[in-house]
Design an enzyme around this catalytic site. Sequence first.
Site, PDB file in Angstrom:
ATOM      1  N   GLY A  13      79.714  15.522 -81.029  1.00  0.00           N
ATOM      2  CA  GLY A  13      80.238  16.876 -80.815  1.00  0.00           C
ATOM      3  C   GLY A  13      79.127  17.913 -80.812  1.00  0.00           C
ATOM      4  O   GLY A  13      79.222  18.941 -81.474  1.00  0.00           O
ATOM      5  N   TYR A 162      94.311  17.901 -91.079  1.00  0.00           N
ATOM      6  CA  TYR A 162      92.874  18.194 -91.131  1.00  0.00           C
ATOM      7  C   TYR A 162      92.305  17.961 -92.534  1.00  0.00           C
ATOM      8  O   TYR A 162      91.267  17.323 -92.699  1.00  0.00           O
ATOM      9  CB  TYR A 162      92.666  19.651 -90.695  1.00  0.00           C
ATOM     10  CG  TYR A 162      91.224  20.086 -90.600  1.00  0.00           C
ATOM     11  CD1 TYR A 162      90.438  19.733 -89.502  1.00  0.00           C
ATOM     12  CD2 TYR A 162      90.643  20.867 -91.597  1.00  0.00           C
ATOM     13  CE1 TYR A 162      89.117  20.147 -89.405  1.00  0.00           C
ATOM     14  CE2 TYR A 162      89.324  21.282 -91.506  1.00  0.00           C
ATOM     15  CZ  TYR A 162      88.567  20.927 -90.408  1.00  0.00           C
ATOM     16  OH  TYR A 162      87.261  21.336 -90.318  1.00  0.00           O
TER      17      TYR A 162
HETATM   18  P1  NAP Z   1      83.933  23.464 -82.318  1.00  0.00           P
HETATM   19  O1  NAP Z   1      83.155  24.710 -82.080  1.00  0.00           O
HETATM   20  O2  NAP Z   1      85.356  23.398 -81.911  1.00  0.00           O
HETATM   21  O3  NAP Z   1      83.119  22.236 -81.650  1.00  0.00           O
HETATM   22  C1  NAP Z   1      83.643  20.943 -81.745  1.00  0.00           C
HETATM   23  C2  NAP Z   1      82.702  19.974 -81.061  1.00  0.00           C
HETATM   24  O4  NAP Z   1      83.251  18.641 -81.190  1.00  0.00           O
HETATM   25  C3  NAP Z   1      82.552  20.234 -79.584  1.00  0.00           C
HETATM   26  O5  NAP Z   1      81.241  19.889 -79.188  1.00  0.00           O
HETATM   27  C4  NAP Z   1      83.559  19.261 -78.961  1.00  0.00           C
HETATM   28  O6  NAP Z   1      83.257  18.864 -77.628  1.00  0.00           O
HETATM   29  C5  NAP Z   1      83.392  18.075 -79.892  1.00  0.00           C
HETATM   30  N1  NAP Z   1      84.535  17.169 -79.859  1.00  0.00           N
HETATM   31  C6  NAP Z   1      85.837  17.456 -80.088  1.00  0.00           C
HETATM   32  N2  NAP Z   1      86.585  16.344 -79.966  1.00  0.00           N
HETATM   33  C7  NAP Z   1      85.735  15.332 -79.670  1.00  0.00           C
HETATM   34  C8  NAP Z   1      85.904  13.947 -79.422  1.00  0.00           C
HETATM   35  N3  NAP Z   1      87.101  13.361 -79.461  1.00  0.00           N
HETATM   36  N4  NAP Z   1      84.800  13.204 -79.145  1.00  0.00           N
HETATM   37  C9  NAP Z   1      83.582  13.781 -79.081  1.00  0.00           C
HETATM   38  N5  NAP Z   1      83.358  15.090 -79.302  1.00  0.00           N
HETATM   39  C10 NAP Z   1      84.424  15.852 -79.591  1.00  0.00           C
HETATM   40  O7  NAP Z   1      83.939  23.083 -83.879  1.00  0.00           O
HETATM   41  P2  NAP Z   1      82.932  23.510 -85.068  1.00  0.00           P
HETATM   42  O8  NAP Z   1      83.531  24.650 -85.775  1.00  0.00           O
HETATM   43  O9  NAP Z   1      81.554  23.545 -84.570  1.00  0.00           O
HETATM   44  O10 NAP Z   1      83.139  22.228 -86.019  1.00  0.00           O
HETATM   45  C11 NAP Z   1      82.188  21.171 -86.116  1.00  0.00           C
HETATM   46  C12 NAP Z   1      82.536  20.322 -87.326  1.00  0.00           C
HETATM   47  O11 NAP Z   1      82.507  21.139 -88.498  1.00  0.00           O
HETATM   48  C13 NAP Z   1      83.943  19.721 -87.271  1.00  0.00           C
HETATM   49  O12 NAP Z   1      83.925  18.435 -87.858  1.00  0.00           O
HETATM   50  C14 NAP Z   1      84.751  20.667 -88.140  1.00  0.00           C
HETATM   51  O13 NAP Z   1      85.887  20.047 -88.671  1.00  0.00           O
HETATM   52  C15 NAP Z   1      83.727  21.020 -89.207  1.00  0.00           C
HETATM   53  N6  NAP Z   1      84.006  22.250 -89.940  1.00  0.00           N
HETATM   54  C16 NAP Z   1      84.060  23.446 -89.299  1.00  0.00           C
HETATM   55  C17 NAP Z   1      84.335  24.597 -90.037  1.00  0.00           C
HETATM   56  C18 NAP Z   1      84.417  25.967 -89.410  1.00  0.00           C
HETATM   57  O14 NAP Z   1      84.772  26.916 -90.133  1.00  0.00           O
HETATM   58  N7  NAP Z   1      84.100  26.124 -88.137  1.00  0.00           N
HETATM   59  C19 NAP Z   1      84.555  24.491 -91.421  1.00  0.00           C
HETATM   60  C20 NAP Z   1      84.486  23.247 -92.028  1.00  0.00           C
HETATM   61  C21 NAP Z   1      84.203  22.128 -91.278  1.00  0.00           C
HETATM   62  P3  NAP Z   1      83.787  19.751 -76.341  1.00  0.00           P
HETATM   63  O15 NAP Z   1      82.827  20.896 -76.169  1.00  0.00           O
HETATM   64  O16 NAP Z   1      83.744  18.781 -75.210  1.00  0.00           O
HETATM   65  O17 NAP Z   1      85.169  20.207 -76.694  1.00  0.00           O
END
Ligand code: NAP
Length: 254
Positions: A13, A162
Amino acid sequence: MSTTETRTIIVTGGSRGIGRSICRTLAEPGAVVCFNYFNPADPEGEAAAAEETGRIIADAGARAMSREVDVADPEQTSSFFKEVVEETGRIDVLVNNAGITRDTLLVRMKPADWDAVINVNLKGTFNGIQAAGKVMMKQRSGRIVNIASVVGVTGNAGQANYSASKAGVIGLTKTAAKELAPRGITVNAVAPGFIETDMTAVLPEKVKEAMLSQVPLGRAGTPEDVAQVVRFLASDNAAYMTGQVLHISGGMYM
Ligand code: NAP
């Protein structure tokens, strides 16, 4: 491998958000930074985002390799990782970052929303560890960092799927740490709080305000805040840490 300059790094991701920031932070000159992404609903958007991450990695002097690969699919994951090993001969660092949300109260949650989140966040992390673990065991070295979440520890109304997936990631991290330690591989997790990315941009203003009011440091986190801790866990400086969960939440959870 002691030098950070020729490492092969996989970030799942990596096209957007926290994953992109991790790619940027780990892209030392000479390194190979491989990432995947998967959003069949928006093929143009995901391709553009992946291209931008690729440019960022190349600008840092590292080599980028990206593929559209669904982490929930063990075969796609294992053939991507095999390709990485064919190209570079090794996997030094794996960051299991890909994640999704499908929020709603649990009494209304559709089985498909439960399955989708568990399959990407938890099974996807398992698929990554299994595929990279085999390579790292032969090398007798490796660093695995899993992206959990503060809600995997605290729970959160509206996030049954989640929070369960992220609690699962924490249990998986500890088990993998115990199984892989004899081969010199460390497995740790980070638990971000409220980080500004596309994932949180869609939340209603009221929800964002309520979350921010629980952050003692008084601001949302940035992807860079998370990436710097991942960089530490992926470095030689964290050689004697395994099975740990580091919270990056501005004090939201203590
Ligand atoms: P994001 O901006 O939505 O980005 C998600 C990334 O994961 C994108 O690159 C997406 O690819 C990829 N992805 C989604 N489904 C996938 C799949 N089935 N196979 C391969 N790649 C996939 O999310 P983020 O906020 O950066 O989150 C990143 C991580 O941090 C996640 O695990 C999330 O749960 C965790 N997290 C985030 C927060 C927060 O506040 N943002 C807090 C705690 C934990 P595409 O571009 O192709 O969609």
